[in-house]
Design a protein around this motif. Structure first.
Motif, PDB file in Angstrom:
ATOM      1  N   MET A 145     -36.348  16.316  55.799  1.00 29.22           N
ATOM      2  CA  MET A 145     -34.958  16.641  56.071  1.00 29.22           C
ATOM      3  C   MET A 145     -35.054  18.269  55.912  1.00 29.22           C
ATOM      4  O   MET A 145     -34.441  19.164  56.823  1.00 29.22           O
ATOM      5  N   VAL A 146     -35.597  18.764  55.060  1.00 28.50           N
ATOM      6  CA  VAL A 146     -35.777  20.366  54.856  1.00 28.50           C
ATOM      7  C   VAL A 146     -36.433  20.654  56.163  1.00 28.50           C
ATOM      8  O   VAL A 146     -36.075  21.850  56.895  1.00 28.50           O
ATOM      9  N   ALA A 147     -37.557  20.182  56.641  1.00 33.97           N
ATOM     10  CA  ALA A 147     -38.531  20.531  57.680  1.00 33.97           C
ATOM     11  C   ALA A 147     -37.667  20.519  59.057  1.00 33.97           C
ATOM     12  O   ALA A 147     -37.787  21.449  59.845  1.00 33.97           O
ATOM     13  N   ASN A 148     -36.590  19.680  59.070  1.00 32.86           N
ATOM     14  CA  ASN A 148     -35.787  19.527  60.367  1.00 32.86           C
ATOM     15  C   ASN A 148     -34.535  20.303  60.432  1.00 32.86           C
ATOM     16  O   ASN A 148     -33.654  20.441  61.153  1.00 32.86           O
ATOM     17  N   GLY A 149     -34.395  21.137  59.147  1.00 33.89           N
ATOM     18  CA  GLY A 149     -33.144  22.030  59.017  1.00 33.89           C
ATOM     19  C   GLY A 149     -31.899  21.359  58.652  1.00 33.89           C
ATOM     20  O   GLY A 149     -31.005  22.177  58.613  1.00 33.89           O
ATOM     21  N   THR A 150     -32.011  20.151  57.988  1.00 30.13           N
ATOM     22  CA  THR A 150     -30.765  19.512  57.543  1.00 30.13           C
ATOM     23  C   THR A 150     -30.233  20.336  56.393  1.00 30.13           C
ATOM     24  O   THR A 150     -29.114  20.271  56.102  1.00 30.13           O
ATOM     25  N   GLY A 151     -31.159  20.465  55.506  1.00 27.42           N
ATOM     26  CA  GLY A 151     -30.813  21.198  54.194  1.00 27.42           C
ATOM     27  C   GLY A 151     -31.836  22.118  53.454  1.00 27.42           C
ATOM     28  O   GLY A 151     -33.102  22.096  54.052  1.00 27.42           O
ATOM     29  N   ILE A 152     -31.678  22.510  52.277  1.00 27.19           N
ATOM     30  CA  ILE A 152     -32.840  23.143  51.617  1.00 27.19           C
ATOM     31  C   ILE A 152     -33.077  22.536  50.265  1.00 27.19           C
ATOM     32  O   ILE A 152     -32.212  21.576  49.942  1.00 27.19           O
ATOM     33  N   THR A 153     -33.938  22.853  49.538  1.00 33.75           N
ATOM     34  CA  THR A 153     -34.070  22.162  48.251  1.00 33.75           C
ATOM     35  C   THR A 153     -34.843  23.428  47.319  1.00 33.75           C
ATOM     36  O   THR A 153     -35.617  24.099  47.891  1.00 33.75           O
ATOM     37  N   ILE A 154     -35.132  23.007  45.962  1.00 31.78           N
ATOM     38  CA  ILE A 154     -35.869  23.645  45.132  1.00 31.78           C
ATOM     39  C   ILE A 154     -36.822  22.713  44.473  1.00 31.78           C
ATOM     40  O   ILE A 154     -36.336  21.789  43.936  1.00 31.78           O
ATOM     41  N   LEU A 155     -38.225  22.725  44.910  1.00 26.79           N
ATOM     42  CA  LEU A 155     -39.080  21.910  44.057  1.00 26.79           C
ATOM     43  C   LEU A 155     -40.460  22.427  43.739  1.00 26.79           C
ATOM     44  O   LEU A 155     -40.770  23.745  44.056  1.00 26.79           O
ATOM     45  N   SER A 156     -41.182  21.614  43.134  1.00 24.94           N
ATOM     46  CA  SER A 156     -42.518  22.566  42.561  1.00 24.94           C
ATOM     47  C   SER A 156     -43.499  22.661  43.563  1.00 24.94           C
ATOM     48  O   SER A 156     -43.740  21.773  44.595  1.00 24.94           O
ATOM     49  N   ASP A 157     -44.510  23.708  43.300  1.00 24.87           N
ATOM     50  CA  ASP A 157     -45.570  23.770  44.485  1.00 24.87           C
ATOM     51  C   ASP A 157     -46.486  22.378  44.237  1.00 24.87           C
ATOM     52  O   ASP A 157     -47.104  22.178  45.223  1.00 24.87           O
ATOM     53  N   MET A 158     -46.302  21.700  43.388  1.00 28.76           N
ATOM     54  CA  MET A 158     -47.326  20.511  43.165  1.00 28.76           C
ATOM     55  C   MET A 158     -46.980  19.621  44.370  1.00 28.76           C
ATOM     56  O   MET A 158     -47.877  18.975  44.837  1.00 28.76           O
ATOM     57  N   VAL A 159     -45.715  19.309  44.676  1.00 28.50           N
ATOM     58  CA  VAL A 159     -45.336  18.488  45.581  1.00 28.50           C
ATOM     59  C   VAL A 159     -45.117  19.049  46.939  1.00 28.50           C
ATOM     60  O   VAL A 159     -44.850  18.363  47.992  1.00 28.50           O
ATOM     61  N   TYR A 160     -45.446  20.401  47.086  1.00 35.79           N
ATOM     62  CA  TYR A 160     -45.119  21.021  48.341  1.00 35.79           C
ATOM     63  C   TYR A 160     -46.408  20.814  49.470  1.00 35.79           C
ATOM     64  O   TYR A 160     -47.414  20.869  48.790  1.00 35.79           O
ATOM     65  N   ARG A 161     -45.961  20.519  50.574  1.00 31.07           N
ATOM     66  CA  ARG A 161     -46.876  20.561  51.684  1.00 31.07           C
ATOM     67  C   ARG A 161     -46.301  21.253  52.838  1.00 31.07           C
ATOM     68  O   ARG A 161     -45.016  21.338  52.974  1.00 31.07           O
ATOM     69  N   PRO A 162     -47.016  22.236  53.465  1.00 30.07           N
ATOM     70  CA  PRO A 162     -46.508  22.788  54.603  1.00 30.07           C
ATOM     71  C   PRO A 162     -46.095  22.157  55.863  1.00 30.07           C
ATOM     72  O   PRO A 162     -45.151  22.781  56.493  1.00 30.07           O
ATOM     73  N   TRP A 163     -46.336  20.766  56.038  1.00 28.64           N
ATOM     74  CA  TRP A 163     -45.971  20.172  57.057  1.00 28.64           C
ATOM     75  C   TRP A 163     -45.322  18.855  56.561  1.00 28.64           C
ATOM     76  O   TRP A 163     -45.519  18.093  55.677  1.00 28.64           O
ATOM     77  N   SER A 164     -44.297  18.543  57.421  1.00 26.07           N
ATOM     78  CA  SER A 164     -43.722  17.216  57.408  1.00 26.07           C
ATOM     79  C   SER A 164     -44.388  15.991  57.996  1.00 26.07           C
ATOM     80  O   SER A 164     -45.187  16.185  58.930  1.00 26.07           O
ATOM     81  N   LEU A 165     -44.270  14.988  57.609  1.00 23.90           N
ATOM     82  CA  LEU A 165     -44.780  13.894  58.407  1.00 23.90           C
ATOM     83  C   LEU A 165     -44.565  13.840  59.909  1.00 23.90           C
ATOM     84  O   LEU A 165     -45.476  13.487  60.743  1.00 23.90           O
ATOM     85  N   ASP A 166     -43.629  14.581  60.611  1.00 24.79           N
ATOM     86  CA  ASP A 166     -43.342  14.578  61.914  1.00 24.79           C
ATOM     87  C   ASP A 166     -43.985  16.130  62.548  1.00 24.79           C
ATOM     88  O   ASP A 166     -43.616  16.233  63.689  1.00 24.79           O
ATOM     89  N   GLY A 167     -44.863  16.670  61.665  1.00 24.20           N
ATOM     90  CA  GLY A 167     -45.386  17.602  62.082  1.00 24.20           C
ATOM     91  C   GLY A 167     -44.497  19.088  62.129  1.00 24.20           C
ATOM     92  O   GLY A 167     -45.023  20.271  62.575  1.00 24.20           O
ATOM     93  N   LYS A 168     -43.393  19.182  61.562  1.00 22.24           N
ATOM     94  CA  LYS A 168     -42.583  20.448  61.207  1.00 22.24           C
ATOM     95  C   LYS A 168     -42.980  21.187  60.029  1.00 22.24           C
ATOM     96  O   LYS A 168     -43.334  20.767  59.135  1.00 22.24           O
ATOM     97  N   ARG A 169     -42.837  22.372  60.323  1.00 27.56           N
ATOM     98  CA  ARG A 169     -43.253  23.382  59.248  1.00 27.56           C
ATOM     99  C   ARG A 169     -42.253  23.564  58.151  1.00 27.56           C
ATOM    100  O   ARG A 169     -41.045  23.584  58.449  1.00 27.56           O
ATOM    101  N   ILE A 170     -42.684  23.682  56.858  1.00 28.25           N
ATOM    102  CA  ILE A 170     -41.886  23.906  55.710  1.00 28.25           C
ATOM    103  C   ILE A 170     -42.343  25.485  55.043  1.00 28.25           C
ATOM    104  O   ILE A 170     -43.614  25.540  54.758  1.00 28.25           O
TER     105      ILE A 170
END
Length: 300
Positions: A235-260
């Motif tokens: 949802m973040v990668a597609n521009g639906t909203g924003i969030t605050i989460l830790s770097d541990m769970v951060y990945r630069p790509w969503s499952l559909d290949g969009k950048r975060i």
């Protein structure tokens, strides 16, 4: 073609990938910034691809960099295994270990540690459980669990529990690659309060978030709550909203290949702390102690 990819250069790459900044990687490894920069650049030249995207917010892994990171982690794991194979005394430990963990730990922290423990102590039979923090604390109290891996930053006011924090993961703002906030300069929680917010609920993430929003006198404009990290990511990668989460769970790509992208906020947002917990009034079993020692050696 032969490649002069020394372990030293690969450690430089890992350090930058972990913290996202050359300056911090240099501090962590106690070397000069120029050594880090040169080492990473030489790897990129030899690989023929850019492993990082250089931005004002730091060093962001490219898609190729993310794949390379996975392979480098495998390589260092294999090296550890080679040394472990020479230490026959590890195979002598036998017994049982009832180990509990929370959802985030199970998905983003535990698997490499588990694999290392199994290889080093094949005589220990593991009994693994995933549960919520309150359930884990009850299980530790009753003796159902010998040891737990939890978000130690979530443990409060339990004088009967020991806790050993192994690592800290800072929390940052996640936005889509095309989001307008990327061009805003320094940001605070007040600056982002009116944007649609995707709230993760698993492992008390929503309760933790409110603890650092409330002192600022604002609250997030929550449009969706979910226990799925992948749902938040997409949802973040597609521009639906924003969030605050830790770097541990951060990945630069969503499952559909969009950048975060992630952004450091100016507010003092507490890090997520991960570690071990066990009852103070019950000595650790040999298997539990071995797990603690291994975790501390590998991660701290």
């Amino acid at each position: 073609m032969a490649r002069d990819l020394s372990l030293r250069k690969l450690r430089y790459f890992l350090a930058v990938a972990k913290c996202g900044r050359v300056t911090q990687a240099a501090i962590d490894l106690n070397v000069s910034q120029s050594s880090i920069t040169t080492g990473v650049k030489e790897i990129e030249e030899q690989a023929g691809v850019a492993l990082f995207q250089r931005t004002s917010r730091g060093m962001l892994l490219t898609r190729e960099g993310t794949r390379f990171l996975q392979r480098v982690n495998y390589a260092f794991q294999a090296l550890d295994d080679a040394f472990d194979s020479l230490q026959d005394t590890h195979t002598r430990l036998e017994g049982n270990l009832c180990l509990a963990m929370t959802y985030t730990v199970a998905g983003y922290f535990f698997p490499p540690l588990l694999a290392q423990f199994q290889r080093r102590y094949p005589g220990v039979k593991l009994h693994l459980s995933e549960a919520s923090r309150p359930e884990i604390e009850q299980g530790l109290k009753s003796g159902e669990f010998d040891l737990a891996i939890v978000l130690t930053s979530n443990i409060e006011h339990h004088h009967w529990l020991e806790k050993m924090t192994l690592t800290k993961s800072r929390r940052r703002l996640w936005v889509a690659s095309h989001h307008e906030l990327l061009n805003k300069g320094k940001l605070t929680l007040k600056d982002i309060a009116h944007y649609p917010y995707i709230m993760l609920t698993v492992d008390e993430a929503d309760q933790t978030a409110l603890k650092y929003w409330k002192p600022e006198g604002v609250s997030p404009d929550v449009m969706f709550r979910t226990s799925s990290v992948e749902a938040v990511r997409s949802m973040v990668a597609n521009g639906t909203g924003i969030t605050i989460l830790s770097d541990m769970v951060y990945r630069p790509w969503s499952l559909d290949g969009k950048r975060i992208e992630h952004i450091e906020l100016s507010n003092a947002i507490p890090s997520m702390e991960i570690g071990l917990s066990w009852p103070k009034n019950r000595p650790l079993t040999p298997s539990a102690k071995a797990f603690c020692n291994l975790a501390e050696a590998l991660i701290k």
